[in-house]
Write an enzyme that holds these catalytic residues in place. Structure first.
Site, short mmCIF file in Angstrom:
data_model
loop_
_atom_site.label_atom_id
_atom_site.label_comp_id
_atom_site.label_asym_id
_atom_site.label_seq_id
_atom_site.Cartn_x
_atom_site.Cartn_y
_atom_site.Cartn_z
N PRO A 10 0.79 -1.23 0.00
CA PRO A 10 0.00 0.00 0.00
C PRO A 10 0.83 1.29 0.00
CG PRO A 10 -0.15 -1.13 2.12
CD PRO A 10 0.51 -2.08 1.15
N ASN A 11 0.32 2.22 -0.78
CA ASN A 11 0.85 3.59 -0.90
C ASN A 11 2.15 3.69 -1.71
OD1 ASN A 11 -1.24 4.78 0.74
ND2 ASN A 11 -0.26 3.76 2.46
N ARG A 18 5.04 10.85 -2.69
CA ARG A 18 4.77 10.56 -1.27
C ARG A 18 6.02 10.82 -0.42
NH1 ARG A 18 4.70 4.46 1.23
NH2 ARG A 18 4.08 5.07 3.32
N TYR A 23 11.17 8.82 0.93
CA TYR A 23 11.11 7.80 -0.11
C TYR A 23 11.71 8.24 -1.46
CZ TYR A 23 8.00 5.63 3.28
OH TYR A 23 7.49 5.07 4.43
N ASN A 72 7.99 -5.67 -0.93
CA ASN A 72 7.88 -4.56 0.01
C ASN A 72 6.41 -4.48 0.39
OD1 ASN A 72 7.83 -2.24 1.49
ND2 ASN A 72 8.99 -0.99 0.03
N ALA A 75 3.20 -0.90 4.85
CA ALA A 75 2.68 -0.91 6.23
C ALA A 75 2.18 -2.28 6.66
CB ALA A 75 1.58 0.13 6.37
N GLU A 96 12.62 -9.67 1.52
CA GLU A 96 11.87 -8.50 2.02
C GLU A 96 12.71 -7.25 1.78
OE1 GLU A 96 11.20 -8.74 6.24
OE2 GLU A 96 10.36 -6.72 6.35
N HIS A 98 12.78 -2.79 2.06
CA HIS A 98 12.19 -1.51 2.43
C HIS A 98 13.09 -0.40 1.92
CE1 HIS A 98 9.22 -3.44 4.90
NE2 HIS A 98 10.19 -4.21 5.36
N ARG A 105 13.14 4.45 12.47
CA ARG A 105 11.88 5.19 12.49
C ARG A 105 11.04 4.79 13.71
NH1 ARG A 105 9.33 4.82 6.67
NH2 ARG A 105 8.11 6.56 7.51
C1 DQA Z 1 8.28 0.98 3.84
C2 DQA Z 1 8.37 1.17 5.35
C3 DQA Z 1 7.02 0.96 6.01
O1 DQA Z 1 7.12 1.15 7.40
C4 DQA Z 1 6.02 1.95 5.46
O2 DQA Z 1 4.75 1.70 6.01
C5 DQA Z 1 5.97 1.97 3.97
C6 DQA Z 1 7.22 1.85 3.22
C7 DQA Z 1 9.62 1.29 3.13
O3 DQA Z 1 9.78 0.85 2.00
O4 DQA Z 1 10.46 1.99 3.69
O5 DQA Z 1 4.92 2.19 3.38
O6 DQA Z 1 7.98 -0.40 3.59
#
Ligand code: DQA
Length: 138
Positions: A10-11, A18, A23, A72, A75, A96, A98, A105
């Site tokens: 998501p997002n 964003r 990011y 990825n 959240a 995995e 990120h 964070r």
């Molecule tokens: C994320 C880190 C997560 O905590 C966050 O909710 C994201 C992006 C990252 O790629 O840094 O949406 O996965």
């Protein structure tokens, strides 16, 4: 030819606009074009969804035939027992990733339901985290 897929949660469709201070300002499609050009001998698919069940459906769909999954879960990483279970239920190894260093964070980002079931974890290198994950499979 190795067949990999990047699955974004998501997002992450809003990458580029964003929270660019966290990011970056490159869109994922721009990044993907670049990375595909760099690895012409790897077949790299891409899927993004904001919906937890759709991410699980995709993991199940590709998880018995692809050579690697770069996930990825955004959240959902910190909340989804179901995505963690899906990784255990499939055969294809999952790395995995990120973009941000989740450990630098908020505390709630320090928990991952993905990590215990992943082949490895790469985080904190910006979009380069995805490229490092591709390299781990080739
Ligand atoms: C994320 C880190 C997560 O905590 C966050 O909710 C994201 C992006 C990252 O790629 O840094 O949406 O996965």
């Amino acid at each position: 030819m190795k067949k990999l897929i990047i699955i974004n949660g998501p997002n992450l469709n809003l990458l580029g606009t964003r929270e660019p201070e966290i990011y970056g300002s490159l869109s994922f499609t721009e990044f993907l074009d670049e990375v595909k050009g760099k690895y012409p001998n790897v077949d790299i698919d891409y899927y993004q969804s904001n919906v937890e069940g759709e991410l699980i459906n995709k993991l199940q769909e590709v998880g018995f035939s692809y050579d690697g999954i770069i996930l990825n879960a955004a959240a959902y990483t910190h909340t989804s027992v179901a995505i963690g279970d899906a990784i255990n239920a499939i055969k294809t190894p999952v790395v995995e990733v990120h973009i941000s260093n989740t450990f630098s964070r908020e505390e709630f980002r320090h928990t991952s339901y993905i990590s215990p079931n992943a082949k490895g974890v790469i985080l904190g290198f910006g979009l380069q985290s995805y490229e490092l994950a591709i390299q781990s499979f080739i």
